[in-house]
Design an enzyme around this catalytic site. Structure first.
Site, PDB file in Angstrom:
ATOM      1  N   ARG A  72       0.887  -1.158   0.000  1.00 45.68           N
ATOM      2  CA  ARG A  72       0.000   0.000   0.000  1.00 45.68           C
ATOM      3  C   ARG A  72       0.929   1.212   0.000  1.00 45.68           C
ATOM      4  O   ARG A  72       1.904   1.243   0.744  1.00 45.68           O
ATOM      5  CB  ARG A  72      -0.926  -0.045   1.199  1.00 45.68           C
ATOM      6  CG  ARG A  72      -1.810  -1.317   1.148  1.00 45.68           C
ATOM      7  CD  ARG A  72      -3.043  -1.215   2.000  1.00 45.68           C
ATOM      8  NE  ARG A  72      -4.012  -2.243   1.638  1.00 45.68           N
ATOM      9  CZ  ARG A  72      -4.071  -3.445   2.221  1.00 45.68           C
ATOM     10  NH1 ARG A  72      -3.229  -3.757   3.175  1.00 45.68           N
ATOM     11  NH2 ARG A  72      -4.979  -4.320   1.840  1.00 45.68           N
ATOM     12  N   ASP A 103     -10.253  -2.132  -5.554  1.00 46.07           N
ATOM     13  CA  ASP A 103     -10.779  -0.845  -6.012  1.00 46.07           C
ATOM     14  C   ASP A 103      -9.872   0.320  -5.599  1.00 46.07           C
ATOM     15  O   ASP A 103      -9.809   1.334  -6.303  1.00 46.07           O
ATOM     16  CB  ASP A 103     -12.225  -0.634  -5.544  1.00 46.07           C
ATOM     17  CG  ASP A 103     -12.337  -0.516  -4.047  1.00 46.07           C
ATOM     18  OD1 ASP A 103     -11.834  -1.404  -3.352  1.00 46.07           O
ATOM     19  OD2 ASP A 103     -12.917   0.477  -3.565  1.00 46.07           O
ATOM     20  N   THR A 125      -8.933  -9.354  -5.623  1.00 37.47           N
ATOM     21  CA  THR A 125      -9.089  -9.201  -4.166  1.00 37.47           C
ATOM     22  C   THR A 125      -9.955 -10.354  -3.668  1.00 37.47           C
ATOM     23  O   THR A 125     -10.897 -10.762  -4.371  1.00 37.47           O
ATOM     24  CB  THR A 125      -9.761  -7.866  -3.777  1.00 37.47           C
ATOM     25  OG1 THR A 125     -10.238  -7.973  -2.428  1.00 37.47           O
ATOM     26  CG2 THR A 125     -10.938  -7.494  -4.654  1.00 37.47           C
ATOM     27  N   ASP A 127     -12.020 -10.105  -1.428  1.00 37.79           N
ATOM     28  CA  ASP A 127     -13.277  -9.551  -0.900  1.00 37.79           C
ATOM     29  C   ASP A 127     -14.440  -9.616  -1.895  1.00 37.79           C
ATOM     30  O   ASP A 127     -15.600  -9.556  -1.490  1.00 37.79           O
ATOM     31  CB  ASP A 127     -13.084  -8.087  -0.488  1.00 37.79           C
ATOM     32  CG  ASP A 127     -12.151  -7.934   0.697  1.00 37.79           C
ATOM     33  OD1 ASP A 127     -11.894  -8.946   1.382  1.00 37.79           O
ATOM     34  OD2 ASP A 127     -11.677  -6.809   0.940  1.00 37.79           O
ATOM     35  N   ARG A 171     -13.902  -6.281   5.596  1.00 40.88           N
ATOM     36  CA  ARG A 171     -14.162  -5.126   6.463  1.00 40.88           C
ATOM     37  C   ARG A 171     -15.467  -4.448   6.086  1.00 40.88           C
ATOM     38  O   ARG A 171     -16.230  -4.030   6.931  1.00 40.88           O
ATOM     39  CB  ARG A 171     -13.030  -4.103   6.297  1.00 40.88           C
ATOM     40  CG  ARG A 171     -11.968  -4.262   7.341  1.00 40.88           C
ATOM     41  CD  ARG A 171     -10.899  -3.216   7.198  1.00 40.88           C
ATOM     42  NE  ARG A 171      -9.607  -3.826   7.439  1.00 40.88           N
ATOM     43  CZ  ARG A 171      -8.474  -3.399   6.923  1.00 40.88           C
ATOM     44  NH1 ARG A 171      -8.461  -2.368   6.132  1.00 40.88           N
ATOM     45  NH2 ARG A 171      -7.360  -4.004   7.200  1.00 40.88           N
TER      46      ARG A 171
HETATM   47  P1  ADP Z   1      -6.973  -2.523  -2.784  1.00 37.66           P
HETATM   48  O1  ADP Z   1      -6.441  -2.242  -4.133  1.00 37.66           O
HETATM   49  O2  ADP Z   1      -6.780  -3.956  -2.356  1.00 37.66           O
HETATM   50  O3  ADP Z   1      -8.390  -2.016  -2.586  1.00 37.66           O
HETATM   51  P2  ADP Z   1      -5.984  -0.282  -1.156  1.00 37.66           P
HETATM   52  O4  ADP Z   1      -7.324   0.357  -0.997  1.00 37.66           O
HETATM   53  O5  ADP Z   1      -5.138  -0.408   0.058  1.00 37.66           O
HETATM   54  O6  ADP Z   1      -6.054  -1.763  -1.732  1.00 37.66           O
HETATM   55  O7  ADP Z   1      -5.206   0.547  -2.293  1.00 37.66           O
HETATM   56  C1  ADP Z   1      -3.924   0.129  -2.725  1.00 37.66           C
HETATM   57  C2  ADP Z   1      -3.120   1.330  -3.127  1.00 37.66           C
HETATM   58  O8  ADP Z   1      -3.742   1.982  -4.229  1.00 37.66           O
HETATM   59  C3  ADP Z   1      -2.963   2.412  -2.077  1.00 37.66           C
HETATM   60  O9  ADP Z   1      -1.980   2.137  -1.129  1.00 37.66           O
HETATM   61  C4  ADP Z   1      -2.568   3.593  -2.936  1.00 37.66           C
HETATM   62  O10 ADP Z   1      -1.215   3.517  -3.314  1.00 37.66           O
HETATM   63  C5  ADP Z   1      -3.420   3.377  -4.179  1.00 37.66           C
HETATM   64  N1  ADP Z   1      -4.658   4.170  -4.053  1.00 37.66           N
HETATM   65  C6  ADP Z   1      -5.767   3.878  -3.347  1.00 37.66           C
HETATM   66  N2  ADP Z   1      -6.675   4.883  -3.438  1.00 37.66           N
HETATM   67  C7  ADP Z   1      -6.104   5.824  -4.222  1.00 37.66           C
HETATM   68  C8  ADP Z   1      -6.520   7.121  -4.680  1.00 37.66           C
HETATM   69  N3  ADP Z   1      -7.731   7.634  -4.370  1.00 37.66           N
HETATM   70  N4  ADP Z   1      -5.671   7.806  -5.466  1.00 37.66           N
HETATM   71  C9  ADP Z   1      -4.457   7.316  -5.793  1.00 37.66           C
HETATM   72  N5  ADP Z   1      -4.017   6.114  -5.377  1.00 37.66           N
HETATM   73  C10 ADP Z   1      -4.814   5.381  -4.609  1.00 37.66           C
HETATM   74  O1  F6P Z   2      -8.806  -6.382   0.858  1.00 33.43           O
HETATM   75  C1  F6P Z   2      -8.432  -7.666   1.211  1.00 33.43           C
HETATM   76  C2  F6P Z   2      -8.311  -7.797   2.704  1.00 33.43           C
HETATM   77  O2  F6P Z   2      -7.821  -9.101   2.951  1.00 33.43           O
HETATM   78  C3  F6P Z   2      -9.563  -7.527   3.521  1.00 33.43           C
HETATM   79  O3  F6P Z   2     -10.484  -8.599   3.512  1.00 33.43           O
HETATM   80  C4  F6P Z   2      -8.995  -7.269   4.875  1.00 33.43           C
HETATM   81  O4  F6P Z   2      -9.874  -6.486   5.648  1.00 33.43           O
HETATM   82  C5  F6P Z   2      -7.745  -6.504   4.559  1.00 33.43           C
HETATM   83  O5  F6P Z   2      -7.367  -6.886   3.234  1.00 33.43           O
HETATM   84  C6  F6P Z   2      -6.605  -6.796   5.496  1.00 33.43           C
HETATM   85  O6  F6P Z   2      -5.547  -5.980   5.161  1.00 33.43           O
HETATM   86  P1  F6P Z   2      -4.065  -6.095   5.784  1.00 33.43           P
HETATM   87  O7  F6P Z   2      -3.316  -7.041   4.921  1.00 33.43           O
HETATM   88  O8  F6P Z   2      -3.524  -4.722   5.694  1.00 33.43           O
HETATM   89  O9  F6P Z   2      -4.200  -6.630   7.176  1.00 33.43           O
END
Ligand code: ADP
Ligand code: F6P
Length: 319
Positions: A72, A103, A125, A127, A171
């Protein structure tokens, strides 16, 4: 288009490697070079790159996790971070980027796309909380992992005539909890989308006891509350003595199921095909068996609802 980049971002999911393999081999088949960015957007900003070849993605289709690793990246959430990412892509002569993630990762991809950079997203993912596809890569495997664990718990729950609370990931979304609960024949499921009524739950548990039921399994999505808190509430309000288990990150690991390996292979190929026909700013998905593309923002702007029939099934079959 001569050279594309690929990265995995956010929470890892079984099948991400199969998607990396499919992107790489399809691109090479179509006369393009492929560069992998390690650790998601972190690797993009830091220039942590690895060239990918037909052979370097060999032997990974069945492996869990992601060979590119994931992260992240808070820096990328700021406009300056995105602009720096764009500069890096240009430094490496990348013509287009494939982003594999959830997302959040797609929001980052959209930021790049809005600066005019060609991007395609592949939904990955456990989820399954993304519209634009019936299933995200990794969801099926995570359900199967949860199921295997719950089956083992049922054995001991039944032998000791116990109540078990099983906390699964999710979550904000209950897709994994609901699927695992129906598959495992759980008595109850608690979902983030449905407000918890503790009185109703206690009444159901009492009623089940009166009918001679000696053990029960409650599947709790982590977004509802920690299973330990629920256990305390059940003890304090109705005297129930529940054992708890948190499945946690084990649900994110392991080899992809056949479904996920095939889904990832198809979506990886489709992502490169979309780039080839200059369809940018989109995600690929599988809807009703067909591979489709949708704007990236569909994944979070459109609401993907839990199947209400599945929710009723728990009440009907879990009596
Ligand atoms: P996931 O892709 O599993 O939903 P995250 O929500 O943690 O995981 O997002 C992963 C990464 O995508 C973040 O750490 C960030 O680098 C990037 N990201 C998330 N939201 C944004 C945003 N609004 N603008 C730019 N980058 C974003
Ligand atoms: O988005 C996938 C997921 O495994 C969620 O189900 C969970 O809430 C979260 O990631 C856990 O994130 P972390 O790896 O930061 O503990």
């Amino acid at each position: 288009m001569k050279r594309i980049g690929v990265l995995t971002s956010g929470g890892d999911a079984p099948g991400m490697n199969a998607a990396i393999r499919a992107v790489t081999r399809t691109a090479i088949y179509r006369d393009m070079e492929v560069i992998g960015f390690c650790r998601g957007y972190d690797g993009l900003l830091e220039g942590d790159v690895v060239p990918l070849s037909v052979s370097s993605v060999g032997g990974i289709i069945h492996r869990g996790g992601t060979i590119l690793r994931t992260a992240r990246c808070p820096r990328f959430m700021k406009p300056e971070g995105v602009r720096e990412g764009l500069r890096r892509l240009k430094d490496y002569d990348i013509d287009a980027l494939v982003v594999i993630g959830g997302d959040g990762s797609f929001r980052g991809a959209l930021e790049l796309s809005e600066l005019g950079f060609p991007v395609v997203g592949i939904p990955g993912t456990i989820d399954n909380d993304m519209a634009g596809t019936d299933c995200t890569i990794g969801f099926d495997t995570a359900c199967n992992t949860a199921l295997q664990c719950i089956e083992k718990l049922r054995d001991t729950a039944s032998s000791h005539e116990r109540l078990f609370l099983v906390e699964v990931m999710g979550r904000h979304a209950g897709f994994l909890a609901l699927e695992a609960a129906v598959a495992a024949g759980a008595e109850y499921v608690l979902l983030p989308e449905v407000p918890l009524d503790l009185d109703v739950l206690c009444k159901k548990l009492h009623y089940a006891r009166e009918r001679g039921k000696t053990h029960s399994l409650i599947i709790v999505a982590e977004g509802v509350m920690p299973a330990s808190d629920l256990a305390s509430k059940l003890k304090d309000t109705a005297g129930f003595d529940a054992r708890i288990i948190v499945l946690g990150h084990i649900q994110r690991g392991g080899s992809p199921s056949s479904f996920d390996a095939v889904l990832a292979s198809r979506l990886g190929g489709a992502a490169v095909d979309a780039l080839k026909r200059s369809e940018f700013g989109v995600m690929v998905g599988r809807i009703a068996g067909n591979i489709v593309t949708s704007p990236l923002q569909v994944s979070w702007e459109q609401k993907k609802n839990l199947d209400s029939d599945m929710m009723s099934l728990i009440d009907i079959l879990g009596i």
